[in-house]
Design an enzyme around this catalytic site. Structure first.
Site, PDB file in Angstrom:
ATOM      1  N   SER A   1      46.989  45.013  30.031  1.00 53.63           N
ATOM      2  CA  SER A   1      46.800  43.728  30.691  1.00 53.63           C
ATOM      3  C   SER A   1      46.497  42.617  29.672  1.00 53.63           C
ATOM      4  O   SER A   1      47.319  42.361  28.799  1.00 53.63           O
ATOM      5  CB  SER A   1      45.706  43.892  31.750  1.00 53.63           C
ATOM      6  OG  SER A   1      45.602  42.769  32.566  1.00 53.63           O
TER       7      SER A   1
ATOM      8  N   ASP B   1      53.143  44.924  41.011  1.00 56.16           N
ATOM      9  CA  ASP B   1      52.071  44.292  40.242  1.00 56.16           C
ATOM     10  C   ASP B   1      52.127  42.788  40.479  1.00 56.16           C
ATOM     11  O   ASP B   1      53.064  42.121  40.055  1.00 56.16           O
ATOM     12  CB  ASP B   1      52.258  44.629  38.761  1.00 56.16           C
ATOM     13  CG  ASP B   1      51.081  44.186  37.912  1.00 56.16           C
ATOM     14  OD1 ASP B   1      50.325  43.307  38.355  1.00 56.16           O
ATOM     15  OD2 ASP B   1      50.945  44.728  36.802  1.00 56.16           O
TER      16      ASP B   1
ATOM     17  N   HIS C   1      48.772  46.702  39.537  1.00 55.82           N
ATOM     18  CA  HIS C   1      48.366  46.387  38.166  1.00 55.82           C
ATOM     19  C   HIS C   1      47.635  47.541  37.476  1.00 55.82           C
ATOM     20  O   HIS C   1      47.404  47.506  36.270  1.00 55.82           O
ATOM     21  CB  HIS C   1      47.467  45.140  38.217  1.00 55.82           C
ATOM     22  CG  HIS C   1      47.278  44.492  36.885  1.00 55.82           C
ATOM     23  ND1 HIS C   1      48.338  44.055  36.107  1.00 55.82           N
ATOM     24  CD2 HIS C   1      46.155  44.202  36.174  1.00 55.82           C
ATOM     25  CE1 HIS C   1      47.867  43.533  34.991  1.00 55.82           C
ATOM     26  NE2 HIS C   1      46.550  43.611  35.004  1.00 55.82           N
TER      27      HIS C   1
HETATM   28  C1  MLT Z   1      45.798  37.621  31.400  1.00 52.55           C
HETATM   29  O1  MLT Z   1      45.074  36.696  31.708  1.00 52.55           O
HETATM   30  O2  MLT Z   1      45.946  38.032  30.241  1.00 52.55           O
HETATM   31  C2  MLT Z   1      46.549  38.282  32.507  1.00 52.55           C
HETATM   32  O3  MLT Z   1      46.469  37.517  33.663  1.00 52.55           O
HETATM   33  C3  MLT Z   1      46.080  39.657  32.754  1.00 52.55           C
HETATM   34  C4  MLT Z   1      44.628  39.702  33.100  1.00 52.55           C
HETATM   35  O4  MLT Z   1      44.277  39.598  34.272  1.00 52.55           O
HETATM   36  O5  MLT Z   1      43.828  39.828  32.198  1.00 52.55           O
END
Ligand code: MLT
Length: 203
Positions: free
Chosen positions: A104, A154, A185
């Site tokens: 992520s 996701d 996710h």
């Molecule tokens: C981010 O902010 O890098 C993406 O949205 C993934 C997350 O939720 O961290």
């Protein structure tokens, strides 16, 4: 060496060092088990993101869900690069033999490093990544192996992001394998095993 991290020596000095990069709200302990599963012989270098969002560690700031603060992203990407160079010197690691394993937000900073730096990683395992920045000329990636794990449902990293990132990396010469799950996710056990199988085949 101004990033909080855990370093675990590897059993085989020739195996790539895994650079572990957690998701939002995680820390440097989260992905140690995943790293040991992907490459049991590797040294593990697991880093904590320096940005806090309501107390949750991240690797760079965002303005809203899915909307990145580009200025901060560029600065934090350079900061991570400097940390990896320093850690390689400190622990006697081959800087050119590091493979990123990110989930992520951690996958997004790994992708950003690949987008911005000629000398980034030897390869990368990106669990649920997004396109870190648009409109950049990527460095020549010369066959860099990249595994992308994605979820067809996701909503944070939707399938079109996966497809666009895959095309951008392939366009720069990376060898990208995409593994799809029918979930959202979360990083599932089957996705982690697919990453481990890919790693064995690739390195
Ligand atoms: C981010 O902010 O890098 C993406 O949205 C993934 C997350 O939720 O961290």
């Amino acid at each position: 060496m101004d990033m909080i991290h855990v370093y675990q020596e590897g059993k085989n000095p020739a195996a790539p060092t895994l650079v572990l990069l957690h998701g939002t709200g995680g820390n440097e302990h989260d992905l140690l088990g995943l790293g040991a599963m992907i490459s049991p012989e590797s040294a593990l270098l697991s880093v904590r993101g320096k940005v806090l969002e309501n107390g949750m560690p991240r690797f760079f700031r965002r303005l809203a869900e899915g909307v990145f603060d580009e200025e901060d992203l560029v600065l934090r990407t350079a900061e991570l690069q400097a940390f990896l160079d320093a850690a390689a010197a400190e622990y006697g690691l081959d800087r050119s033999n590091m493979v990123a394993v990110g989930y992520s937000n951690g996958a997004n900073i790994a992708a950003s490093l690949i987008f911005h730096e000629q000398e980034s990683f030897r390869g990368a395992v990106l669990h649920h990544p997004m396109v870190p920045r648009r409109g950049l000329q990527l460095p020549a990636l010369g066959g860099m192996p990249v595994f992308i794990g994605a979820g067809a449902n996701d909503r944070i990293c939707p399938p079109h992001e996966t497809e666009e990132l895959t095309e951008l990396l392939r366009g720069a010469g990376a060898e990208v394998d995409v593994h799809w799950e029918n979930y959202g996710h979360q990083l599932t056990g089957t996705e982690a095993r697919a990453a481990a199988d890919w790693f064995k085949r690739t390195f």
